[in-house]
Design a protein around this motif. Sequence first.
Motif, PDB file in Angstrom:
ATOM      1  N   MET A   1       0.822  -1.400   0.077  1.00 56.05           N
ATOM      2  CA  MET A   1      -0.135  -0.211   0.035  1.00 56.05           C
ATOM      3  C   MET A   1       0.765   1.223  -0.061  1.00 56.05           C
ATOM      4  SD  MET A   1      -3.005   0.942   2.602  1.00 56.05           S
ATOM      5  CE  MET A   1      -2.015   1.029   3.987  1.00 56.05           C
ATOM      6  N   PRO A   2       0.500   2.193  -1.042  1.00 57.80           N
ATOM      7  CA  PRO A   2       1.257   3.375  -0.996  1.00 57.80           C
ATOM      8  C   PRO A   2       1.361   4.203   0.419  1.00 57.80           C
ATOM      9  CG  PRO A   2       0.173   3.157  -3.044  1.00 57.80           C
ATOM     10  CD  PRO A   2      -0.330   2.301  -1.826  1.00 57.80           C
ATOM     11  N   PRO A   7      -5.184   4.181   5.244  1.00 55.56           N
ATOM     12  CA  PRO A   7      -5.366   2.719   5.178  1.00 55.56           C
ATOM     13  C   PRO A   7      -6.898   2.603   4.819  1.00 55.56           C
ATOM     14  CG  PRO A   7      -4.013   3.162   7.094  1.00 55.56           C
ATOM     15  CD  PRO A   7      -4.134   4.493   6.466  1.00 55.56           C
ATOM     16  N   HIS A   8      -7.892   3.374   5.492  1.00 58.29           N
ATOM     17  CA  HIS A   8      -9.175   3.210   5.107  1.00 58.29           C
ATOM     18  C   HIS A   8      -9.760   3.536   3.900  1.00 58.29           C
ATOM     19  CE1 HIS A   8      -8.945   7.417   6.285  1.00 58.29           C
ATOM     20  NE2 HIS A   8     -10.089   7.655   5.557  1.00 58.29           N
ATOM     21  N   GLY A  11      -8.446  -0.588  -0.814  1.00 59.85           N
ATOM     22  CA  GLY A  11      -9.240  -1.566  -1.019  1.00 59.85           C
ATOM     23  C   GLY A  11      -8.818  -2.737  -0.486  1.00 59.85           C
ATOM     24  N   VAL A  12      -7.413  -2.995  -0.497  1.00 63.56           N
ATOM     25  CA  VAL A  12      -6.682  -4.200   0.102  1.00 63.56           C
ATOM     26  C   VAL A  12      -6.976  -4.028   1.669  1.00 63.56           C
ATOM     27  CG1 VAL A  12      -4.560  -5.386   0.187  1.00 63.56           C
ATOM     28  CG2 VAL A  12      -5.180  -4.529  -1.737  1.00 63.56           C
ATOM     29  N   HIS A  13      -6.650  -3.166   2.231  1.00 60.57           N
ATOM     30  CA  HIS A  13      -6.805  -2.999   3.679  1.00 60.57           C
ATOM     31  C   HIS A  13      -8.404  -3.253   3.867  1.00 60.57           C
ATOM     32  CE1 HIS A  13      -6.769  -1.458   7.875  1.00 60.57           C
ATOM     33  NE2 HIS A  13      -7.724  -0.652   7.542  1.00 60.57           N
ATOM     34  N   ARG A  14      -9.323  -2.479   3.259  1.00 57.27           N
ATOM     35  CA  ARG A  14     -10.491  -2.640   3.712  1.00 57.27           C
ATOM     36  C   ARG A  14     -11.227  -4.208   3.525  1.00 57.27           C
ATOM     37  NH1 ARG A  14     -13.987   1.654   3.524  1.00 57.27           N
ATOM     38  NH2 ARG A  14     -15.551   0.163   2.869  1.00 57.27           N
ATOM     39  N   VAL A  15     -10.770  -4.873   2.462  1.00 59.46           N
ATOM     40  CA  VAL A  15     -11.187  -6.060   2.395  1.00 59.46           C
ATOM     41  C   VAL A  15     -10.771  -6.934   3.417  1.00 59.46           C
ATOM     42  CG1 VAL A  15     -10.670  -8.277   0.842  1.00 59.46           C
ATOM     43  CG2 VAL A  15     -11.357  -6.006  -0.378  1.00 59.46           C
ATOM     44  N   ARG A  52     -11.464   2.150  14.153  1.00 55.88           N
ATOM     45  CA  ARG A  52     -11.667   2.269  12.493  1.00 55.88           C
ATOM     46  C   ARG A  52     -11.252   3.377  11.947  1.00 55.88           C
ATOM     47  NH1 ARG A  52     -16.534   3.829  15.353  1.00 55.88           N
ATOM     48  NH2 ARG A  52     -17.429   6.009  14.558  1.00 55.88           N
ATOM     49  N   HIS A  53     -10.678   4.418  12.704  1.00 54.55           N
ATOM     50  CA  HIS A  53     -10.138   5.609  12.141  1.00 54.55           C
ATOM     51  C   HIS A  53      -8.476   5.743  12.489  1.00 54.55           C
ATOM     52  CE1 HIS A  53     -14.029   7.245  11.120  1.00 54.55           C
ATOM     53  NE2 HIS A  53     -14.346   7.482  12.536  1.00 54.55           N
TER      54      HIS A  53
END
Length: 301
Positions: A1-2, A7-8, A11-15, A52-53
């Motif tokens: 991830m750049p 992070p939120h 897409g990879v982090h969310r999945v 979540r934040h």
Amino acid sequence: MPAFLAPHKSGVHRVTAIALYRALLNKCRAAPPPLEASTLQAAVRNTFAKNRHVTSRNALQIGFAGGYEALDYLDSAIAGDESSISHLKSLQARMPAALRTTTTTAPPKSTPTAEAKPAAQPGTALALRPRPAFSLPSRRRIPVLVSANKVPILRFTKPQPAALSHYLKSRIVDRQKRLDRKVALEAHLEIAKGEDEWDRILLAQGVQDEGGSEKGKNPLWSREVYGCYRYTLDAIDAEGLKNKDMAEKMVAIIDKEKELAEIERKERKRLKNEERRKRKAGSSFTDGERKALPSMLQLFL
């Protein structure tokens, strides 16, 4: 991830986070009886909601590691491992009260209901015409009466407003439906007349119809069809009368607009002439000044 991507928003982090969240809830639901499934699920929900934040990579790495470790303990506890069950039970006993309670969603705020708009009254727009001169943005423009597929409209400006286009489309579609219904009912009426003729032939030969009606009291097939046909014709005629009445009102509006435009043109001309006379009077010389003008010019020679 750049590094520049939160992070939120990845897409990879969310999945990954959603997959871990669902897996933990499913395992907590299947926890063995010594453990309280509802308490474990509440702890998972509250922990994820609390973090979540979080955007720190180190904090997220520690959180994911703890989540996967808890998932391993739950798998072992479901399989019957006593050490995993005792470990989770001790964690459950030392769990803070904030994580034990299930977060309840706040009731939705009552949104104020929008005030109902007054229903549009037919003929209101035409009743406002012609408009007074002070309410016009520029000079009065005389409208043009246009027949849009036999629907009379007053065209003031171009391009045509979208609301007027929708209105014309709905009127044309409704009229075409009536015309199609009229053609279909004409064909059905011929078929109904044939059925009535066939019933008369059967009655003349003494054959009673299937409904058991007495002679001379059987209903006609063409009666109901003709009723629908007559209703459709009345609707078509009513639309024609409505268009005619509307066109007459629009012609009267055009005549009034022309009269007002002529009055306003004369008023503009009168004001322009008065202004011209005032300018001429302010720049003109009197008779004495005209006689003294040559002698005054000699002073400069």
